[in-house]
Design an enzyme around this catalytic site. Structure first.
Site, PDB file in Angstrom:
ATOM      1  CG  ASP A 502       5.410  -9.284  -1.678  1.00 17.58           C
ATOM      2  OD1 ASP A 502       5.899 -10.579  -1.892  1.00 17.58           O
ATOM      3  OD2 ASP A 502       5.153  -9.036  -0.585  1.00 17.58           O
ATOM      4  CD  GLU A 740      10.008  -7.258   6.021  1.00 22.06           C
ATOM      5  OE1 GLU A 740       9.335  -6.261   6.491  1.00 22.06           O
ATOM      6  OE2 GLU A 740       9.124  -8.051   5.279  1.00 22.06           O
TER       7      GLU A 740
HETATM    8  C1  6A9 Z   1       1.074  -9.632   6.506  1.00 25.99           C
HETATM    9  C2  6A9 Z   1       0.650  -8.348   8.319  1.00 25.99           C
HETATM   10  C3  6A9 Z   1       0.627  -8.004  12.106  1.00 25.99           C
HETATM   11  C4  6A9 Z   1       6.953 -10.489   2.724  1.00 25.99           C
HETATM   12  O1  6A9 Z   1       8.846 -12.940   5.237  1.00 25.99           O
HETATM   13  C5  6A9 Z   1       7.429 -13.172   4.962  1.00 25.99           C
HETATM   14  C6  6A9 Z   1       7.139 -12.775   3.872  1.00 25.99           C
HETATM   15  C7  6A9 Z   1       8.276 -13.186   2.483  1.00 25.99           C
HETATM   16  O2  6A9 Z   1       7.989 -14.566   2.241  1.00 25.99           O
HETATM   17  C8  6A9 Z   1       8.004 -12.357   1.044  1.00 25.99           C
HETATM   18  O3  6A9 Z   1       8.935 -12.659   0.082  1.00 25.99           O
HETATM   19  N1  6A9 Z   1       7.102 -11.209   3.993  1.00 25.99           N
HETATM   20  C9  6A9 Z   1       8.030 -10.746   1.530  1.00 25.99           C
HETATM   21  O4  6A9 Z   1       7.755 -10.246   0.457  1.00 25.99           O
HETATM   22  C10 6A9 Z   1       6.271 -10.763   4.842  1.00 25.99           C
HETATM   23  C11 6A9 Z   1       4.714 -11.036   4.591  1.00 25.99           C
HETATM   24  C12 6A9 Z   1       3.948 -10.646   5.642  1.00 25.99           C
HETATM   25  C13 6A9 Z   1       2.567 -10.842   4.991  1.00 25.99           C
HETATM   26  C14 6A9 Z   1       1.349 -10.804   6.040  1.00 25.99           C
HETATM   27  C15 6A9 Z   1       0.074  -9.418   7.667  1.00 25.99           C
HETATM   28  C16 6A9 Z   1       0.495  -8.873   9.895  1.00 25.99           C
HETATM   29  O5  6A9 Z   1       0.250  -7.713  10.798  1.00 25.99           O
END
Ligand code: 6A9
Length: 772
Positions: A502, A740
């Site tokens: 990100d 996380e």
């Molecule tokens: C946002 C919000 C209820 C971000 O673990 C999943 C991903 C990874 O793949 C990525 O590398 N996470 C990491 O930088 C979480 C991403 C969530 C995005 C959606 C929506 C929902 O609110």
């Protein structure tokens, strides 16, 4: 030298399936072909939810609330979907992905212990029972508690409901039938004597389109207005009913006295083979037997008892984490929304079903491409068949260009959890191909086994070629993540969501000339694995083509020429870059002459404060990206660069903390810095477990491989491993969750939780299982 030809073609269509045989055929998930994985807790976005692996499923779910909460506030009192704002501790303490699971849920005024167990007989996936044990916690004996269990199917399915009788131990019996299940009976049975606890029961049946919206509205409005009279007296025959629910109210719960009931599902086709109902003491015995079996299998695989400093509590912690990853496995059906870059109205993908684990049941209960490769490093240790089915489902999502969506959001329930702006998946966007890590592991442990057939390999190659064609760099042997916004004015450093990292800083000014080190390393791994897969089917030509190409990418001199900065002493990205950027507050629009007194609104805009410094150069941000040649083990064990990296790893001013390795060096100009006014730092300092796992895995590799730095690698490995385990266990004891990310200054968990996606790799770290 044979290289791989990189051509760019016109990617015209977003939503045409690739013309290769499917890996999961229409019957593969039916109860006939895979009864063991037919029913499951596949609605992992619920505190407890159940369905079967069909495009249309009978779905069950648990809900509850206490009237104290209801009276205090009219929001957040009903527990149903996992939600961080509920502030609950919950999670599976056992789950084997096929046969049974045990979940603990701690709410303020009650504790729930949910046991779920399946028995396979007959033709339709067999029977199962869910036992729900409730222990009220409140000292106040007058607070009633209500529990609900419901079943829903899109089409009418209820044939008959028996009347409620207080004397009968079988509280209620429902007869139903669907195309997928054929005939079945559901019994709801109280295990507790009704004279111990005053109960009140209610059943209702009705017609609903969507469970998540309608049922909730219906229940909450009714419960709120008339907390004690919930029975809506619908005439049974008036309409075609597709939803059933039951409410059990404990009017005067006694503290620490257990209230218990069973939901018993019985398939008609199991009737001949069923010895006895899966309830009563027989259910206890079965659960105990399976727990024992799980414990033994767990020890066989992870051997934690043989490790130093592993007490009972830590082993219990590891079991829960594995169970939560497995218990998070879900099954979704629906259509993704996809678009090409700049396409205004998105296209619908074809209807797909996805069997997958999820990063977080409360926050991201859906499939994420690069997360899933990590998840399966652990899942594959536990059950290779589950991993192979997960992989096959994902590779069936390939479109004709060879692309797989980064986030897979299928069906109403999944979509309801995603803000609109994130739903559409862009077909020019990549995500790290971590499935090659999973496949690397599977290849090492199953070389003679036929896990991978030609169709699988061809799909994988197609996927590989998509990366190779669309993410290739402007120079030979370089790669570049697409999708960075070069005209962004608010971001201090335009994000690279596709890389998975990100806001991890890259070149300040995205251009075609950029070279991304992490992607090049992923492609090195991918090329090697494709080459190895072709050896399985004895295709020498393909094997040579890919392995030769991998050799080029593995060549350390080549790598150094493209990515080693002598000046900064690190591996780095390359591009149009300056560190001299700042967010500056500037007025929005022109001042209004009519109202000179009014303060003018302002916002933060990115400014380059030293234009002369903006030129093509290495990107000076030391962090996870700089470690990729180590992580993917591209570095020669003799390389002096390895020594430099190992020294830098231990430096607390850079990445080292007593809780694990942070994502970005404290010396980086963007360490801990917000990217925009509204965008807090994410991959700019926090400790992430997936990357720490890869680093540990590599350190162990360099420790085992003879070379001048093997001792140093071993020593860092040991300390880093201890730090991670100690901290994650400490935070788990305190908060009941794994998280996380972890704060690099305090070790606290942060971000979404529970996050039993890749943070669950701590189990492999504890058991020191990396690539053998
Ligand atoms: C946002 C919000 C209820 C971000 O673990 C999943 C991903 C990874 O793949 C990525 O590398 N996470 C990491 O930088 C979480 C991403 C969530 C995005 C959606 C929506 C929902 O609110």
């Amino acid at each position: 030298i044979i290289t791989i030809i990189h051509y760019r073609n016109q990617y015209e269509y977003t939503n045409i399936p690739v013309k290769l045989p499917k890996l999961i055929n229409i019957n593969d998930t039916t109860p006939k072909l895979s009864p063991q994985r037919f029913w499951g807790t596949y609605r992992s976005n619920l505190y407890f939810g159940i369905k079967h692996r069909s495009a249309r499923s009978l779905s069950g779910g648990l809900m509850w609330f206490d009237y104290n909460k209801l009276q205090q506030s009219n929001d957040r009192f009903l527990r149903h979907w996992c939600d961080q704002n509920d502030h609950l501790k919950y999670g599976w303490t056992y789950h084997d992905g096929e046969t049974f699971g045990i979940e603990q849920i701690y709410d303020d005024n009650l504790h729930l212990n949910v046991q779920w167990l399946k028995q396979i007989n007959g033709e339709h996936g067999g029977d199962w029972t869910t036992r729900i044990n409730v222990t009220p916690q409140s000292q106040n004996r007058t607070i009633p508690i209500s529990l609900f269990f419901y079943f829903h199917h899109d089409l009418p399915w209820i044939d008959e409901i028996s009347s409620i009788s207080d004397e009968s131990p079988d509280l209620i019996t429902i007869r139903g039938q669907t195309n997928e299940l054929d005939g079945f009976t559901i019994k709801i049975k109280l295990n507790t004597q009704t004279n111990q606890i005053i109960t009140r029961t209610l059943t209702d049946i009705f017609q609903l389109d969507k469970i998540h919206e309608n049922l909730l509205t219906k229940l909450t409005t009714n419960s709120y207005e008339q907390p004690y009279i919930l029975l809506i007296d619908q005439s049974f025959k008036d309409f075609e009913h597709n939803t059933f629910f039951i409410q059990l109210t404990l009017k005067q719960p006694l503290v620490n006295e257990i209230f218990s009931f069973d939901i018993i599902y019985q398939s008609d086709s199991s009737n001949n083979e069923r010895q006895q109902d899966l309830t009563g003491y027989y259910f206890n015995e079965e659960i105990n037997r399976l727990q024992k079996q799980f414990d033994e299998r767990f020890e066989n695989i992870f051997q934690l008892k043989t490790k130093q400093n592993m007490d009972i509590k830590k082993i219990h912690f590891a079991k829960s984490i594995l169970s939560n990853l497995i218990g998070g496995i879900s099954y979704f059906t629906g259509k993704s929304l996809v678009a090409k870059q700049n396409q205004k109205i998105p296209d619908e993908y074809w209807t797909t079903s996805l069997y997958t684990a999820v990063p977080s049941r409360s926050f991201f209960p859906r499939g994420f491409l690069w997360d899933e490769g990590f998840h399966n490093l652990l899942i594959a240790r536990w059950n290779k068949n589950i991993t192979m089915e997960i992989l096959s489902h994902w590779f069936d999502m390939l479109n004709d260009n060879g692309w797989i969506p980064r986030e897979v959001i299928l069906g109403d329930e999944a979509r309801a959890r995603v803000p609109n702006e994130f739903i559409v998946q862009y077909t020019n966007n990549a995500n790290p191909p971590t499935f090659f890590l999973t496949i690397e592991y599977l290849l090492k442990t199953n070389s003679n086994n036929h896990l991978f057939n030609l169709s699988f390999i061809q799909r994988l190659e197609k996927w590989y070629q998509w990366y190779n064609h669309t993410q290739y760099g402007s120079q030979p042997l370089t790669y570049r993540w697409r999708g960075r916004n070069s005209s962004s004015i608010y971001e201090l450093n335009p994000k690279t969501l596709t890389s998975g990292l990100d806001d991890y800083p890259r070149a300040s000014h995205p251009t075609d000339l950029e070279r991304h080190l992490d992607l090049r390393c992923w492609m090195t791994l991918a090329s090697t694995i494709i080459g190895k897969l072709y050896t399985i089917i004895n295709n020498n030509e393909q094997t040579n083509k890919y392995l030769n190409y991998a050799q080029l990418l593995l060549n350390n001199e080549q790598l150094d020429q493209l990515h080693w900065s002598e000046q900064y002493g690190m591996y780095a990205d390359y591009g149009l870059h300056t560190d001299y950027v700042q967010l500056q507050r500037v007025p929005i629009g022109k001042p209004n002459p009519q109202q000179p007194q009014q303060p003018q609104p302002t916002h933060l805009i990115r400014q380059v404060i030293r234009q002369s410094d903006l030129n093509l150069k290495y990107v000076k941000h030391f962090g996870y990206v700089s470690l990729f040649p180590l992580m993917i083990r591209i570095l020669n064990p003799q390389s002096s660069k390895l020594e430099k990296i190992l020294d830098d790893l231990q430096n607390p001013n850079l990445l080292w903390t007593q809780y694990g390795l942070r994502s970005l060096a404290q010396t980086s100009s963007l360490y801990g810095i917000r990217n925009t006014e509204h965008d807090p730092p994410y991959w700019r300092g926090a400790i992430w477990i997936n990357m720490n796992y890869m680093i540990l895995s590599a350190l162990q590799h360099y420790a085992k491989t003879p070379g001048p730095y093997s001792d140093k690698a071993r020593q860092i490995y040991g300390q880093l491993r201890t730090n991670l385990i100690t901290n994650m266990f400490r935070v788990y004891e305190k908060t009941g969750h794994i998280w996380e990310q972890y704060d690099d200054k305090t070790g606290h968990g942060q971000g979404s939780h529970p996050f039993t996606g890749w943070s669950s790799l701590i189990v492999l770290i504890m058991s020191e299982l990396y690539d053998e």
